[in-house]
Design a protein around this motif. Structure first.
Motif, PDB file in Angstrom:
ATOM      1  N   MET A 182       2.135   0.981   2.237  1.00  0.00           N
ATOM      2  CA  MET A 182       1.789   0.967   3.656  1.00  0.00           C
ATOM      3  C   MET A 182       1.137   2.284   4.076  1.00  0.00           C
ATOM      4  SD  MET A 182       4.369   0.120   6.840  1.00  0.00           S
ATOM      5  CE  MET A 182       4.944  -1.353   5.977  1.00  0.00           C
ATOM      6  N   VAL A 183       1.711   3.403   3.614  1.00  0.00           N
ATOM      7  CA  VAL A 183       1.159   4.720   3.940  1.00  0.00           C
ATOM      8  C   VAL A 183      -0.249   4.858   3.377  1.00  0.00           C
ATOM      9  CG1 VAL A 183       1.400   7.198   3.514  1.00  0.00           C
ATOM     10  CG2 VAL A 183       3.408   5.842   4.152  1.00  0.00           C
ATOM     11  N   ASN A 184      -0.436   4.426   2.143  1.00  0.00           N
ATOM     12  CA  ASN A 184      -1.746   4.570   1.515  1.00  0.00           C
ATOM     13  C   ASN A 184      -2.801   3.709   2.204  1.00  0.00           C
ATOM     14  OD1 ASN A 184      -2.835   6.171  -0.586  1.00  0.00           O
ATOM     15  ND2 ASN A 184      -3.188   4.351  -1.826  1.00  0.00           N
ATOM     16  N   ALA A 185      -2.413   2.510   2.597  1.00  0.00           N
ATOM     17  CA  ALA A 185      -3.355   1.632   3.311  1.00  0.00           C
ATOM     18  C   ALA A 185      -3.773   2.263   4.632  1.00  0.00           C
ATOM     19  CB  ALA A 185      -2.710   0.267   3.552  1.00  0.00           C
ATOM     20  N   ALA A 186      -2.812   2.849   5.339  1.00  0.00           N
ATOM     21  CA  ALA A 186      -3.138   3.506   6.611  1.00  0.00           C
ATOM     22  C   ALA A 186      -4.096   4.669   6.382  1.00  0.00           C
ATOM     23  CB  ALA A 186      -1.856   3.999   7.291  1.00  0.00           C
ATOM     24  N   GLY A 187      -3.911   5.386   5.272  1.00  0.00           N
ATOM     25  CA  GLY A 187      -4.810   6.490   4.967  1.00  0.00           C
ATOM     26  C   GLY A 187      -6.224   6.017   4.678  1.00  0.00           C
ATOM     27  N   TYR A 188      -6.336   4.952   3.902  1.00  0.00           N
ATOM     28  CA  TYR A 188      -7.656   4.409   3.566  1.00  0.00           C
ATOM     29  C   TYR A 188      -8.382   3.879   4.799  1.00  0.00           C
ATOM     30  CZ  TYR A 188      -7.739   4.556  -1.541  1.00  0.00           C
ATOM     31  OH  TYR A 188      -7.801   4.967  -2.844  1.00  0.00           O
ATOM     32  N   MET A 189      -7.637   3.278   5.716  1.00  0.00           N
ATOM     33  CA  MET A 189      -8.266   2.678   6.883  1.00  0.00           C
ATOM     34  C   MET A 189      -8.421   3.658   8.033  1.00  0.00           C
ATOM     35  SD  MET A 189      -6.459  -1.100   6.796  1.00  0.00           S
ATOM     36  CE  MET A 189      -7.613  -1.821   7.956  1.00  0.00           C
ATOM     37  N   GLY A 190      -7.920   4.874   7.867  1.00  0.00           N
ATOM     38  CA  GLY A 190      -7.993   5.874   8.916  1.00  0.00           C
ATOM     39  C   GLY A 190      -9.345   6.546   9.012  1.00  0.00           C
TER      40      GLY A 190
ATOM     41  N   ILE B 219      -3.661   8.690   0.371  1.00  0.00           N
ATOM     42  CA  ILE B 219      -2.636   9.691   0.648  1.00  0.00           C
ATOM     43  C   ILE B 219      -1.680   9.853  -0.530  1.00  0.00           C
ATOM     44  CG2 ILE B 219      -0.637  10.222   2.107  1.00  0.00           C
ATOM     45  CD1 ILE B 219      -2.126   8.896   4.415  1.00  0.00           C
ATOM     46  N   THR B 220      -1.379   8.761  -1.200  1.00  0.00           N
ATOM     47  CA  THR B 220      -0.306   8.787  -2.189  1.00  0.00           C
ATOM     48  C   THR B 220      -0.770   8.961  -3.626  1.00  0.00           C
ATOM     49  OG1 THR B 220      -0.280   6.377  -2.560  1.00  0.00           O
ATOM     50  CG2 THR B 220       1.003   7.228  -0.704  1.00  0.00           C
TER      51      THR B 220
ATOM     52  N   GLY C  26      -2.643  16.066   9.815  1.00  0.00           N
ATOM     53  CA  GLY C  26      -1.755  14.905   9.779  1.00  0.00           C
ATOM     54  C   GLY C  26      -1.744  14.267   8.403  1.00  0.00           C
ATOM     55  N   LEU C  27      -2.910  14.217   7.759  1.00  0.00           N
ATOM     56  CA  LEU C  27      -2.992  13.690   6.393  1.00  0.00           C
ATOM     57  C   LEU C  27      -2.237  14.586   5.418  1.00  0.00           C
ATOM     58  CD1 LEU C  27      -6.766  12.705   6.401  1.00  0.00           C
ATOM     59  CD2 LEU C  27      -4.824  11.124   6.390  1.00  0.00           C
ATOM     60  N   ASP C  28      -2.267  15.897   5.667  1.00  0.00           N
ATOM     61  CA  ASP C  28      -1.537  16.818   4.802  1.00  0.00           C
ATOM     62  C   ASP C  28      -0.027  16.590   4.914  1.00  0.00           C
ATOM     63  OD1 ASP C  28      -3.967  17.947   4.067  1.00  0.00           O
ATOM     64  OD2 ASP C  28      -3.870  19.477   5.630  1.00  0.00           O
ATOM     65  N   LEU C  29       0.458  16.378   6.125  1.00  0.00           N
ATOM     66  CA  LEU C  29       1.886  16.105   6.298  1.00  0.00           C
ATOM     67  C   LEU C  29       2.271  14.785   5.633  1.00  0.00           C
ATOM     68  CD1 LEU C  29       2.564  17.197   9.994  1.00  0.00           C
ATOM     69  CD2 LEU C  29       3.219  18.377   7.901  1.00  0.00           C
ATOM     70  N   ALA C  30       1.401  13.782   5.757  1.00  0.00           N
ATOM     71  CA  ALA C  30       1.671  12.501   5.102  1.00  0.00           C
ATOM     72  C   ALA C  30       1.659  12.659   3.587  1.00  0.00           C
ATOM     73  CB  ALA C  30       0.635  11.462   5.538  1.00  0.00           C
TER      74      ALA C  30
ATOM     75  N   GLU D 295      -3.781   4.604  13.781  1.00  0.00           N
ATOM     76  CA  GLU D 295      -3.126   5.704  13.068  1.00  0.00           C
ATOM     77  C   GLU D 295      -1.608   5.682  13.246  1.00  0.00           C
ATOM     78  OE1 GLU D 295      -5.035   7.318  11.223  1.00  0.00           O
ATOM     79  OE2 GLU D 295      -7.043   7.086  12.089  1.00  0.00           O
ATOM     80  N   ARG D 296      -1.142   5.039  14.300  1.00  0.00           N
ATOM     81  CA  ARG D 296       0.306   4.981  14.554  1.00  0.00           C
ATOM     82  C   ARG D 296       1.023   4.030  13.603  1.00  0.00           C
ATOM     83  NH1 ARG D 296       0.628   5.245  21.237  1.00  0.00           N
ATOM     84  NH2 ARG D 296      -0.717   7.091  21.415  1.00  0.00           N
ATOM     85  N   THR D 297       0.278   3.415  12.714  1.00  0.00           N
ATOM     86  CA  THR D 297       0.895   2.587  11.683  1.00  0.00           C
ATOM     87  C   THR D 297       1.931   3.376  10.899  1.00  0.00           C
ATOM     88  OG1 THR D 297      -1.078   1.222  11.458  1.00  0.00           O
ATOM     89  CG2 THR D 297       0.439   1.242   9.576  1.00  0.00           C
ATOM     90  N   LEU D 298       1.713   4.681  10.740  1.00  0.00           N
ATOM     91  CA  LEU D 298       2.656   5.507   9.982  1.00  0.00           C
ATOM     92  C   LEU D 298       4.028   5.590  10.641  1.00  0.00           C
ATOM     93  CD1 LEU D 298       0.639   8.560   8.598  1.00  0.00           C
ATOM     94  CD2 LEU D 298       1.370   6.497   7.419  1.00  0.00           C
TER      95      LEU D 298
END
Length: 229
Positions: A24-32, A38-39, A117-121, A196-199
């Motif tokens: 889920m996190v990686n998908a949010a990163g790709y679509m951001g 991210i992962t 934000g990507l760095d924190l993720a 972005e709030r998907t995270l």
């Protein structure tokens, strides 16, 4: 290659949930806004090399921070969990709650288009991957699946040669691949609504996992003490 014979139920459940969260996190990163994984650091490392090769200082700095954040997350996992053996009493709940806080902190930064934000993720992903590898003796790498697909290919090849295959490892690979894929699908669907709030969703899930693990651990300790008494 170490032959696995048995994993406790909580490790199966936890590994599947963590792989789902990572997907889920990686998908949010790709679509951001940066369309960034991210992962998984393979692509990030390649992009770092490209930035260095093309002399793009801004991109070089961005990828150095992203990769460094992931490593710092894994470092924190080593400090918190500390052990490489599968044992219920380790401080996985603390690591999960910290991961949850990192993901929560990433959301407002991503909302304003900040790469921090990507760095924190990425730090949260590194923390999760380090924790999962530690508590499962490096069986579960829950934030990326390249190794899992490699293992599956090896096992199929061994089976075709008539060699004995560790079926438990195959089940572990299938668990991580399938739950990571499902998490990615869920992340894509949620991103259409939440952006972005998907995270926030994986942040809540990791927090709940941390608290649930703490309760489960306490119950197990108390039950064991009562049984012994």
């Amino acid at each position: 290659m170490t032959v696995l014979r048995r994993l406790p139920r909580w490790a199966w459940i936890g590994g599947g949930i963590l792989a789902f969260i990572a997907g889920m996190v990686n998908a949010a990163g790709y679509m951001g806004f940066r369309h960034q994984s991210i992962t998984n650091l393979t692509g990030s490392t390649s992009l770092l090399g490209i930035a260095v090769g093309t002399g793009d200082g801004g991109e070089t700095w961005h990828w150095l921070l992203s990769i460094g954040a992931f490593v710092v997350g894994a470092l924190l996992s080593g400090l918190i969990v500390q052990q490489h053996t599968l044992k219920l009493g380790r401080r996985y709940g603390v690591a999960l709650v910290l991961e949850s806080l990192l993901l929560f902190a990433a959301v407002p930064l991503l909302d304003v288009g900040s790469s921090f934000g990507l760095d924190l993720a990425a730090m949260a992903a590194g923390l999760q991957n380090g924790m999962a590898s530690t508590y499962s003796g490096m069986v579960f790498r829950t934030t990326h699946v390249s190794g899992m697909f490699t293992d599956l290919g090896i096992y199929i090849g061994q089976r075709l040669r008539g060699l004995e295959v560790d079926t438990l490892r195959i089940r572990v690979c299938l668990l991580v691949v399938s739950t990571f894929t499902c998490g990615s699908a869920a992340g894509a669907l949620l991103f259409r609504v939440l952006g972005e709030r998907t995270l926030l969703i994986p942040a809540v899930l990791t927090g709940l996992c941390g608290v649930s693990y703490g309760i489960y651990r306490q119950y197990t300790i108390t039950w064991g003490s009562d049984a012994a008494g």
